[in-house]
Design an enzyme around this catalytic site. Structure first.
Site, PDB file in Angstrom:
ATOM      1  N   HIS A 258     105.001  66.389  47.570  1.00 57.59           N
ATOM      2  CA  HIS A 258     104.582  67.728  48.002  1.00 57.59           C
ATOM      3  C   HIS A 258     105.665  68.786  47.771  1.00 57.59           C
ATOM      4  CE1 HIS A 258     101.254  65.578  49.789  1.00 57.59           C
ATOM      5  NE2 HIS A 258     102.067  64.870  50.534  1.00 57.59           N
TER       6      HIS A 258
HETATM    7  O1  RIB Z   1     102.288  68.035  54.234  1.00 58.56           O
HETATM    8  C1  RIB Z   1     103.519  67.800  53.580  1.00 58.56           C
HETATM    9  C2  RIB Z   1     104.548  68.806  54.023  1.00 58.56           C
HETATM   10  O2  RIB Z   1     104.858  68.648  55.393  1.00 58.56           O
HETATM   11  C3  RIB Z   1     105.877  68.581  53.289  1.00 58.56           C
HETATM   12  O3  RIB Z   1     106.605  69.781  53.245  1.00 58.56           O
HETATM   13  C4  RIB Z   1     106.554  67.594  54.177  1.00 58.56           C
HETATM   14  O4  RIB Z   1     107.974  67.597  54.012  1.00 58.56           O
HETATM   15  C5  RIB Z   1     106.183  68.142  55.529  1.00 58.56           C
HETATM   16  O5  RIB Z   1     107.098  69.211  55.834  1.00 58.56           O
END
Ligand code: RIB
Ligand code: CA
Length: 333
Positions: A258
Site C-alpha cells: 500500500h
Molecule cells: O490500509 C493500509 C494503510 O494503513 C497503510 O498505510 C498501512 O501502513 C496502514 O497505515
C-alpha cells in the site's frame, strides 16, 4: 529533471518502512522532512521505527518530527496484529537512533518547510491524516504552498480492516474530511489499486539475492508481514479487529504494498491511470465508519472544480515491481 520537494507523513509499520526505501532510493525526490503519527502502532513506536529506518538508509540528515498520538476526536485504533506490537515485526534494530528528531510538533515542522520552500511541496501521506488536518486548520496560509497531497487510502468497493473502509481514513475520518474540504489537491492511491500492487512470497524470495541494509530489512519484514496469527505477542484493547483464518491466509498469499505504491505515485506517475471524482467520507456510521463515498457514476452531477478527489484507477504492477527491486538494489553493497 529537478527533484520534487516532499514531506512524508507516516505511521511506520512494515509497509511504511518499505515506502521509505522507495522514497530514499529515488533520484526524483528531495525529502525535506518526515513526520510521524499514531496509527499502525503507537506514536512512540512509529517515531522510533521511522528514525531507525532513515538512519539505516543513510538519511538521518532529514529532520523528523512527532505529531499526534491519537485522532482529532477519537481514541487511536492500531493495527499491531498486522505489523507487530513494535510495528516492524520480522526485523530488529541493534540500537535506536534519534539525532534527527527535532523538538517541534509535526505540523510546525511541516509549516516551516512549506513556508521556506521556493517551490510548492508535495506531501506524501501514508497514515491517518491527523497531522495534516491540524496543519491545515492551524496554518491555512500553507495551502498555497502545497502542490498536492498523495494519500494512501480511500476505496471504492473494498476495505481493510472492514468491508468498505480503509485504515488511514477509518482511524480519523474527521481528519480526512478536513483534507477533502481544504481545496488542496488530494491524489488518493485507493485500496482498490494498492491491493493490486502486491508481491507474492515467491517474488519476495527473489529479493534474498540482493545485499545491503534495505534488502536485509525488507526480507525480514516480509517474514513478519501479516503474521496476524502470532500467539507470541500481547495486544491491548486499542486494536483493529482480529482477522479470520481466510483473511489471514489471503494477506500472506499476496503482500499488498500500500505505502510503497503511494510513494511510486509521486516518483513514477507513469505507472498510474487517473480520474477525478466527488468524494464524501462517513464520520458517523456504525458499520460504515470511514467509508469514502466516491461518486463514480456522477450521481451528484458535480462540476470539475467541485470534484475533490483525484483517484488512481490502476497501477502497472510489473512496473511497480521493477521500481521496488531497483530501490532495494540502490542500497546494495
Ligand atoms: O490500509 C493500509 C494503510 O494503513 C497503510 O498505510 C498501512 O501502513 C496502514 O497505515
Ligand atoms: Ca502507513
Amino acid at each position: 529533471m529537478s527533484k520534487i520537494p516532499v514531506i512524508i507523513d507516516c505511521d511506520t509499520g512494515i509497509d511504511d518502512a518499505m515506502a521509505l526505501v522507495v522514497a530514499c532510493a529515488s533520484d526524483n525526490l528531495d525529502i525535506r522532512a518526515v513526520t510521524t503519527v499514531g496509527g499502525n502502532v503507537s506514536l512512540e513506536n512509529t517515531t522510533r521505527n521511522t528514525l531507525n529506518v532513515l538512519h539505516l538508509l543513510g538519511f538521518s540528515h532529514v529532520p523528523v518530527a512527532k505529531g499526534a498520538d491519537k485522532p482529532l476526536q477519537r481514541p487511536l485504533m492500531k493495527a499491531s496484529r498486522v505489523h507487530g506490537v513494535s510495528g516492524l515485526r520480522g526485523y530488529e534494530f541493534a540500537e535506536n537512533y534519534t539525532d534527527n528528531l527535532v523538538d517541534l510538533p509535526a505540523w510546525d515542522l511541516m509549516r516551516q518547510v512549506l513556508m521556506s520552500s521556493e517551490e510548492k511541496v508535495t506531501i506524501i501521506a501514508l497514515a491517518p491524516v491527523t497531522n495534516l488536518a491540524i496543519l491545515l486548520q492551524k496554518y491555512p496560509e500553507v495551502k498555497g504552498r502545497i502542490d498536492k497531497i498523495a494519500f494512501m487510502g480511500t476505496s471504492y468497493h473494498c476495505g481493510n480492516p472492514t468491508v468498505l473502509s480503509t485504515f488511514n481514513v477509518m482511524v480519523d475520518p474527521e481528519a480526512f474530511q478536513v483534507l477533502l474540504d481544504s481545496g488542496v489537491d488530494v491524489y488518493a492511491c485507493p485500496l482498490d489499486t494498492t491491493k493490486t500492487a502486491y508481491v507474492t512470497p515467491d517474488e519476495a524470495r527473489t529479493f534474498h539475492s540482493i545485499t545491503g541494509p534495505a534488502a536485509e530489512m525488507v526480507n525480514g519484514l516480509f517474514g513478519g508481514y501479516c503474521q496476524v496469527d502470532t500467539k507470541t505477542e500481547v495486544f491491548d484493547e486499542h486494536e483493529e479487529g482480529e482477522r479470520n483464518a481466510k483473511q489471514a491466509a489471503r494477506m500472506k498469499s499476496k503482500y499488498e504494498m500500500h505505502d510503497p505504491a503511494t510513494v511510486a505515485l509521486v516518483t513514477n506517475p507513469e505507472l498510474f491511470t487517473w480520474n477525478k471524482y466527488f468524494c464524501q467520507v462517513e464520520c458517523k456510521g456504525e458499520l460504515t465508519l470511514g467509508y469514502t463515498i466516491i461518486d463514480k457514476e456522477d450521481y451528484y452531477a458535480k462540476d470539475e472544480d467541485e470534484r475533490n478527489l483525484y483517484f488512481a484507477e490502476s497501477i502497472d504492477r510489473e512496473g511497480f515491481l521493477r521500481v521496488f527491486r531497483a530501490s532495494l538494489e540502490k542500497f546494495s553493497r
